[in-house]
Each structure stands twice: as C-alpha cells, then as structure tokens.
Design a protein around this motif. Structure first.
Motif, PDB file in Angstrom:
ATOM      1  N   VAL A 251       4.629   4.212   6.560  1.00 11.76           N
ATOM      2  CA  VAL A 251       3.266   4.647   6.853  1.00 11.76           C
ATOM      3  C   VAL A 251       2.951   5.860   5.969  1.00 11.76           C
ATOM      4  O   VAL A 251       3.583   6.906   6.111  1.00 11.76           O
ATOM      5  CB  VAL A 251       3.141   5.026   8.346  1.00 11.76           C
TER       6      VAL A 251
ATOM      7  N   ARG B 143       1.356  -0.989  12.382  1.00 12.57           N
ATOM      8  CA  ARG B 143       1.747  -1.283  11.015  1.00 12.57           C
ATOM      9  C   ARG B 143       3.188  -1.755  10.913  1.00 12.57           C
ATOM     10  O   ARG B 143       3.521  -2.561  10.087  1.00 12.57           O
ATOM     11  CB  ARG B 143       1.610  -0.046  10.129  1.00 12.57           C
TER      12      ARG B 143
ATOM     13  N   SER C 193       0.926   3.639  13.722  1.00 12.48           N
ATOM     14  CA  SER C 193       2.148   3.290  13.002  1.00 12.48           C
ATOM     15  C   SER C 193       2.788   2.060  13.609  1.00 12.48           C
ATOM     16  O   SER C 193       3.298   1.202  12.898  1.00 12.48           O
ATOM     17  CB  SER C 193       3.153   4.444  13.054  1.00 12.48           C
TER      18      SER C 193
END
Ligand code: AMP
Ligand code: ZN
Ligand code: FE
Ligand code: FE
Length: 291
Positions: A185, A275, A272
């Motif tokens: 990230v 992701r 995060s």
C-alpha cells in the motif's frame, strides 16, 4: 502518543537503534502497531517482528523509497510488503547496491573538493545498513569538516550541492505501481516538503496512491489543514508517523509521538485490507481492537 506509528527507521538504513531496540522503545511509549520503514530495505523486518511478538505488538513490514521529481525528490512509503517476496527483495538489493556506488562517488567528489573522508570509514559507519547520505554526513562530522548533519547537507550533500551524486530512482508514479505490484500500500511521505505537490499527486493518485502523510514531525496545524485538504480533494486518506531515526536532531519525535486518531488508523487499515485481503490485515486490526 498514538497507538500506531507508520514511519520509523532502524540501523538497517539510517536509524541508530537496532530493530529490537526500536520496537521496545515504541512499545514502551504505548505503540501497538509499528511500521518499520527503512530506506530500500526490509532486512530489519524479521528481527522487528520477533521483538514485536515478545513485546505483544504488531509490525507492518514496510519500506521507504526515494523517487525523482524535477529539482527534488519525493519519498514514497510502502506498507504491508512481504519480506519473503524474492522479486521484491532482489529489486531492493539492487537499489542498495546502487547506493554503494553512489556513496563511493560522493567520497570521490569530496576528495576532489579537498575534503578528505575515507570510504572505508563510511562503510564502517553504515555497517549492515543501506548506505545513505546520513552515513557520509556522519563521517564528515567525525573528521571535523562540518559541525552538524544539516551543515553536511547544506554544504555538500543536498541535491545541487558539490558532492551530491545522483542515483537511479523511480518516478513517484512508478514507485506507487511497484509497491502495488508487490501487494503493498503506497503512501506519499512528508508531503509538505514537496514544492509542486499537485504535480506529484496528478500522476501518483491515478497510479494508486492510498494516502498522504499529513501528520508528521513539526507540521503545524496550518500545514495539517492544508495537507488534509489535498487528501480530501484527491480522495485519498490522511496518515502519519514520527520518522524516528534516533539521531536526537532538532524536532525529532519519538516513536508514537505523532497523535493519530483511531479513525485515521482504522480507515487506513480498512482501505489496506481491501487492497491486500482481509486474511493479512485481520491480525493487525485484531490487536488494535483488543489492546
Ligand atoms: P539518501 O537516502 O542517501 O538520499 O539520504 C536521504 C536521507 O538524508 C533522508 O532520509 C534524511 O534523513 C537525510 N536528509 C536529506 N536531506 C537532508 C538535509 N537537508 N538535512 C539533513 N538531513 C537530510
Ligand atoms: Zn532516513
Ligand atoms: Fe523520508
Ligand atoms: Fe523516513
């Protein structure tokens, strides 16, 4: 103090504490979640994770990359990277090699300016670390050529100064892509220092930049408001960290000494998680909610 600190350095780059010492200091300050963000290196992560497990806190395996922008550089932090990703580690090792060649180049330039320090000494100072200008600066101080870190940069080492040597760096956009390609990230570090922040964000945000380091060292409430506005306008999150190195320099903040609200922390971890997948994020969130 904050329960999370998203920016810190160990002796594996230009910090002065071992990963173990750093983790203990952070834990003692109440930090439950610490990102170790050494420059171009994750070599300190295994030790940090072991120390964190002993201290009952969590490490986010991270890096800080220097990128090229016109006339300056911008630093990009990469979080939740995998220390066992062979391709990632090979690339980082290549970046550290280029730092060695560039370190030698700076020593040669200093020599041609009549400023004698030995490359051997710079290497000794760097030890196991990813070699950087702070190690050269330390050798300059030791040899009596300058009195302070700042003087070393102002007279010799800063970009545009006579002993500066360039090294191959990615653009911010490519660093963002690189971090995402490796499951991480990306976050733009200390953005107040970037003159043309809009230009950097124009390319980095579409590439996937997740957040902006809005809370940092000596940033004033006015700086923070301005940076929060940048983050809002661009639809990215605010984040922050101490960037603790342990040099005891002016304005240094201890690990955990950057107040972050629980909301700031939770929003970043949530984003995060989307992701990188809940499986990896859950342990971090868990430790935050139970502690
Ligand atoms: P390097 O990674 O070798 O390019 O060195 C960059 C590091 O040097 C930064 O992370 C800072 O810690 C430090 N640094 C850069 N510019 C300055 C400056 N003007 N004064 C003091 N330290 C600096
Ligand atoms: Zn540093
Ligand atoms: Fe930085
Ligand atoms: Fe840093």
């Amino acid at each position: 103090m904050s329960i999370a600190d998203f920016h810190s350095h160990s002796i594996r780059s230009d910090g002065v504490l071992t990963p173990t010492e750093l983790v203990r200091l952070a834990a003692g300050n109440g930090v439950r979640l610490l990102a170790l963000t050494d420059h171009d290196s994750m070599e300190g992560i295994p030790e940090a994770v072991a120390a964190a497990s002993e201290a009952g806190i969590q490490i986010i395996p991270s890096i800080e990359m220097s990128t090229d922008i016109p006339g300056d550089e911008a630093h990009v932090l990469g979080y939740f990277l995998d220390p066992e990703d062979a391709d990632l580690q090979r690339t980082l090792a290549g970046m550290r090699d280029s730092r060695v060649a560039r370190g030698e180049g700076m020593v040669r330039k200093l020599h041609s300016l009549g400023v004698e320090i030995s490359w051997e000494r710079v290497k000794e100072i760097a030890g196991d670390a990813s070699v950087g200008r702070p190690h050269v600066a330390k050798a300059l101080i030791e040899a009596g050529h300058v009195a302070t870190f700042d003087e070393a940069f102002e007279r010799y080492l800063a970009k545009g100064k006579p002993a500066y040597v360039e090294r191959d760096k990615l653009t911010p956009e490519d660093a963002v892509r690189f971090i995402i390609d490796h499951g991480g990230v990306p976050v733009l570090a200390h953005p107040r220092e970037i003159d043309n922040l809009d230009a950097v964000l124009d390319s980095a945000v579409p590439a996937g930049l997740a957040a902006l380091e809005v809370y940092y060292r000596s940033y004033t409430p006015a700086d923070i408001q301005r940076l929060l506005q940048f983050a809002r306008t661009r639809g990215i999150l605010p984040l922050g960290g101490s960037d603790f190195h342990g040099h005891g320099s002016d304005g240094e903040r201890k690990p955990g000494d950057i107040p972050l609200t629980e909301e700031t922390i939770a929003r970043f971890l949530d984003a995060s998680g989307q992701r990188i997948g809940e499986a990896r994020i859950r342990p971090y969130r868990h430790s935050l909610t139970v502690s």
